[in-house]
Structure formats: structure tokens, C-alpha cells
Design a protein around this motif. Structure first.
Motif, PDB file in Angstrom:
ATOM      1  N   ILE A 195       0.833  -1.196   0.000  1.00 11.32           N
ATOM      2  CA  ILE A 195       0.000   0.000   0.000  1.00 11.32           C
ATOM      3  C   ILE A 195       0.870   1.249   0.000  1.00 11.32           C
ATOM      4  O   ILE A 195       0.608   2.222  -0.718  1.00 11.32           O
ATOM      5  N   VAL A 196       1.931   1.218   0.803  1.00 14.32           N
ATOM      6  CA  VAL A 196       2.849   2.360   0.867  1.00 14.32           C
ATOM      7  C   VAL A 196       3.504   2.604  -0.489  1.00 14.32           C
ATOM      8  O   VAL A 196       3.587   3.748  -0.958  1.00 14.32           O
ATOM      9  N   VAL A 197       3.955   1.541  -1.136  1.00 11.82           N
ATOM     10  CA  VAL A 197       4.607   1.679  -2.438  1.00 11.82           C
ATOM     11  C   VAL A 197       3.641   2.256  -3.466  1.00 11.82           C
ATOM     12  O   VAL A 197       3.987   3.186  -4.225  1.00 11.82           O
ATOM     13  N   LEU A 198       2.429   1.723  -3.505  1.00 12.58           N
ATOM     14  CA  LEU A 198       1.441   2.180  -4.484  1.00 12.58           C
ATOM     15  C   LEU A 198       1.021   3.619  -4.221  1.00 12.58           C
ATOM     16  O   LEU A 198       0.969   4.441  -5.138  1.00 12.58           O
ATOM     17  N   ALA A 199       0.707   3.919  -2.970  1.00 12.90           N
ATOM     18  CA  ALA A 199       0.262   5.275  -2.646  1.00 12.90           C
ATOM     19  C   ALA A 199       1.419   6.266  -2.756  1.00 12.90           C
ATOM     20  O   ALA A 199       1.228   7.422  -3.143  1.00 12.90           O
ATOM     21  N   GLY A 200       2.640   5.803  -2.443  1.00  4.88           N
ATOM     22  CA  GLY A 200       3.792   6.690  -2.511  1.00  4.88           C
ATOM     23  C   GLY A 200       4.120   7.154  -3.914  1.00  4.88           C
ATOM     24  O   GLY A 200       4.761   8.191  -4.093  1.00  4.88           O
ATOM     25  N   THR A 201       3.690   6.389  -4.921  1.00  6.11           N
ATOM     26  CA  THR A 201       3.942   6.800  -6.302  1.00  6.11           C
ATOM     27  C   THR A 201       3.191   8.085  -6.647  1.00  6.11           C
ATOM     28  O   THR A 201       3.540   8.762  -7.621  1.00  6.11           O
ATOM     29  N   LEU A 202       2.180   8.414  -5.852  1.00  2.37           N
ATOM     30  CA  LEU A 202       1.405   9.624  -6.117  1.00  2.37           C
ATOM     31  C   LEU A 202       2.055  10.871  -5.540  1.00  2.37           C
ATOM     32  O   LEU A 202       1.667  11.988  -5.878  1.00  2.37           O
ATOM     33  N   GLU A 203       3.036  10.699  -4.663  1.00  2.00           N
ATOM     34  CA  GLU A 203       3.616  11.868  -3.984  1.00  2.00           C
ATOM     35  C   GLU A 203       4.187  12.904  -4.948  1.00  2.00           C
ATOM     36  O   GLU A 203       3.920  14.106  -4.788  1.00  2.00           O
ATOM     37  N   PRO A 204       4.971  12.500  -5.988  1.00  2.00           N
ATOM     38  CA  PRO A 204       5.481  13.531  -6.912  1.00  2.00           C
ATOM     39  C   PRO A 204       4.359  14.317  -7.583  1.00  2.00           C
ATOM     40  O   PRO A 204       4.466  15.536  -7.772  1.00  2.00           O
ATOM     41  N   PHE A 205       3.272  13.627  -7.925  1.00  2.00           N
ATOM     42  CA  PHE A 205       2.136  14.307  -8.551  1.00  2.00           C
ATOM     43  C   PHE A 205       1.488  15.281  -7.586  1.00  2.00           C
ATOM     44  O   PHE A 205       0.949  16.322  -7.982  1.00  2.00           O
ATOM     45  N   LEU A 206       1.542  14.938  -6.281  1.00  2.00           N
ATOM     46  CA  LEU A 206       0.874  15.754  -5.276  1.00  2.00           C
ATOM     47  C   LEU A 206       1.775  16.838  -4.701  1.00  2.00           C
ATOM     48  O   LEU A 206       1.411  17.492  -3.723  1.00  2.00           O
ATOM     49  N   ASN A 207       2.967  17.028  -5.289  1.00  2.00           N
ATOM     50  CA  ASN A 207       3.851  18.081  -4.803  1.00  2.00           C
ATOM     51  C   ASN A 207       3.247  19.469  -4.996  1.00  2.00           C
ATOM     52  O   ASN A 207       3.621  20.416  -4.311  1.00  2.00           O
ATOM     53  N   ASP A 208       2.322  19.564  -5.953  1.00  2.00           N
ATOM     54  CA  ASP A 208       1.619  20.838  -6.136  1.00  2.00           C
ATOM     55  C   ASP A 208       0.745  21.078  -4.901  1.00  2.00           C
ATOM     56  O   ASP A 208      -0.049  20.209  -4.520  1.00  2.00           O
ATOM     57  N   PRO A 209       0.872  22.232  -4.234  1.00  2.00           N
ATOM     58  CA  PRO A 209       0.134  22.485  -2.985  1.00  2.00           C
ATOM     59  C   PRO A 209      -1.379  22.299  -3.110  1.00  2.00           C
ATOM     60  O   PRO A 209      -2.021  21.780  -2.204  1.00  2.00           O
ATOM     61  N   ARG A 210      -1.947  22.715  -4.241  1.00  2.00           N
ATOM     62  CA  ARG A 210      -3.395  22.608  -4.388  1.00  2.00           C
ATOM     63  C   ARG A 210      -3.821  21.148  -4.481  1.00  2.00           C
ATOM     64  O   ARG A 210      -4.777  20.719  -3.819  1.00  2.00           O
ATOM     65  N   ARG A 211      -3.121  20.374  -5.314  1.00  2.00           N
ATOM     66  CA  ARG A 211      -3.457  18.947  -5.432  1.00  2.00           C
ATOM     67  C   ARG A 211      -3.204  18.221  -4.113  1.00  2.00           C
ATOM     68  O   ARG A 211      -3.971  17.334  -3.734  1.00  2.00           O
ATOM     69  N   GLU A 212      -2.122  18.605  -3.426  1.00  2.00           N
ATOM     70  CA  GLU A 212      -1.802  17.970  -2.144  1.00  2.00           C
ATOM     71  C   GLU A 212      -2.904  18.222  -1.130  1.00  2.00           C
ATOM     72  O   GLU A 212      -3.316  17.315  -0.393  1.00  2.00           O
ATOM     73  N   ARG A 213      -3.409  19.452  -1.081  1.00  2.00           N
ATOM     74  CA  ARG A 213      -4.455  19.798  -0.122  1.00  2.00           C
ATOM     75  C   ARG A 213      -5.741  19.036  -0.418  1.00  2.00           C
ATOM     76  O   ARG A 213      -6.400  18.514   0.493  1.00  2.00           O
ATOM     77  N   ILE A 214      -6.097  18.959  -1.709  1.00  2.00           N
ATOM     78  CA  ILE A 214      -7.328  18.251  -2.084  1.00  2.00           C
ATOM     79  C   ILE A 214      -7.229  16.771  -1.735  1.00  2.00           C
ATOM     80  O   ILE A 214      -8.149  16.190  -1.137  1.00  2.00           O
ATOM     81  N   SER A 215      -6.109  16.140  -2.088  1.00  2.00           N
ATOM     82  CA  SER A 215      -5.959  14.708  -1.819  1.00  2.00           C
ATOM     83  C   SER A 215      -5.915  14.432  -0.324  1.00  2.00           C
ATOM     84  O   SER A 215      -6.488  13.455   0.158  1.00  2.00           O
ATOM     85  N   ARG A 216      -5.221  15.292   0.422  1.00  2.00           N
ATOM     86  CA  ARG A 216      -5.132  15.107   1.873  1.00  2.00           C
ATOM     87  C   ARG A 216      -6.518  15.182   2.504  1.00  2.00           C
ATOM     88  O   ARG A 216      -6.867  14.380   3.377  1.00  2.00           O
ATOM     89  N   ARG A 217      -7.312  16.135   2.055  1.00  2.00           N
ATOM     90  CA  ARG A 217      -8.642  16.289   2.652  1.00  2.00           C
ATOM     91  C   ARG A 217      -9.586  15.158   2.238  1.00  2.00           C
ATOM     92  O   ARG A 217     -10.416  14.717   3.043  1.00  2.00           O
TER      93      ARG A 217
END
Length: 206
Positions: free
Chosen positions: A165-187
Motif C-alpha cells: 500500500i505504501v509503495v502504491l500510494a507513494g507513487t502519487l507523492e510527486p504528482f501531489l507536490n503541487d500544494p493545491r493537489r496535495e491539499r485536495i488529496s489530503r482532505r
């Protein structure tokens, strides 16, 4: 030589795999942490979860888990403490800024402790060791050796799945480096974790 038959060993491994593949608090929180804070934080959480499962397995071998299952007060206390802790993690994920983790001196230790605490406050884990694991113990064979082996098998399978799960979800981190996308995904993941916490409270009610 195994302290139990190969058929029983494989049956338990399959049961543990199916149980761990069922969505629950660990999966949701690992996805939240790994997608937004990276694999390092995710693997630290996995390590905490693994230790928590191992500790509960050890406690169960001394009969403490049976005491928890038999005592409504202890069971309800653990159940609600676990629910509130999950809701706290969901609230923190919802309100956290993008610079929270980088400002922490030891984020790995923080996530390790959260993985540990989440599982120590989970009465379902204790019930698994009391109600499910003993059904695979074979009569006429060393009980302690069997329960120890089955506990190790369960922790290893759970850890492997959590690592995936960590490996799969971690692949999204570079995509979520954008603050707006990161905030949306986190919420979104935080809201899902809150729903899982409420489901956890409902599903563990007696």
C-alpha cells in the motif's frame, strides 16, 4: 519442521491474507500518509503497525486479550479510544499544511508511534488472536510453538500488504507536490479516514 501441519499452515496464511485485504483503518491511514508525506513516513507507520500486531499477539498468549474480550469496560474503553484516535488523525490530516512534515525534527518517529498506538487501541486485533487464531491450533502439538508461528505469519502477511500500500500510494507523492493537489488529496483521504473511524466504531459495537 513446522509445529503444525502444512495444510493448517496454508489455511491460516490464506485466512490472514483475506482478512488483511479487507479495507480498514490501517489501509486508509497508510494511503493518507504515503500519498501526501512520502514512502519514508509510510514505511515508518508500517513498522509501528507491525510492532503493535506483534505486541498484541504476545499479550494474547498470556491471556490478556481474553480478559479484554470478557470485560465490557475494557473492550469499550479500547474501542472508543481507538475511534477517537482515528478521528484525531483524520482531523489533523484535514487541517495540516503542506510544510508540517518537513518542519518536524523526526517525522519517522512520529508516524511509527501513530501506527503502533492505532493498533494497540484496536480491540478487533485482540479478538483475532483470541477467536480466530486458536481455531488453527492443532491438538496434540506444542501450543506455544504453534501460536508463536501463527502470530509471526500473520504479522509478516499484514506487513507485506501494508508495504504494498505504501509503495502504491507513494507513487502519487510527486504528482501531489503541487500544494493545491496535495491539499485536495489530503482532505479527501482524511474524510475517508473519518468515515472509516465511524465504521470502526459501528462494526466493533457489541
Amino acid at each position: 519442521m513446522l509445529p503444525l501441519s502444512t495444510a493448517t499452515f496454508l489455511s491460516f496464511a490464506l485466512a490472514a491474507l483475506l482478512i488483511e485485504l479487507t479495507p480498514g483503518p490501517n489501509m486508509t491511514y497508510l494511503a493518507l500518509v504515503s500519498a501526501n508525506d512520502g514512502r519514508r513516513a509510510g514505511f515508518a507507520t508500517v513498522a509501528g503497525i507491525a510492532l503493535g500486531l506483534a505486541v498484541i499477539g504476545g499479550i494474547a498468549s498470556f491471556g490478556v486479550a481474553e480478559l479484554i474480550q470478557a470485560s465490557s469496560l475494557l473492550y469499550e474503553g479500547l474501542r472508543w479510544a481507538g475511534t477517537l484516535f482515528l478521528l484525531y488523525l483524520a482531523w489533523e490530516g484535514w487541517t495540516a499544511g503542506t510544510d508540517v512534515v518537513s518542519s518536524s525534527g523526526n517525522p519517522g518517529g512520529k508516524y511509527f508511534m501513530r501506527g503502533l498506538v492505532t493498533n494497540l487501541l484496536n480491540p478487533k486485533a485482540a479478538i483475532f488472536y483470541v477467536a480466530v487464531l486458536p481455531t488453527f491450533v492443532e491438538a496434540g502439538r506444542p501450543i506455544l510453538a504453534q501460536t508463536t508461528l501463527l502470530t509471526v505469519v500473520y504479522v509478516v502477511i499484514a506487513t507485506a500488504i501494508h508495504g504494498m500500500i505504501v509503495v502504491l500510494a507513494g507513487t502519487l507523492e510527486p504528482f501531489l507536490n503541487d500544494p493545491r493537489r496535495e491539499r485536495i488529496s489530503r482532505r479527501l483521504l482524511s474524510a475517508l479516514l473519518a468515515l472509516v473511524a465511524l465504521w470502526f466504531a459501528w462494526s466493533t459495537a457489541r
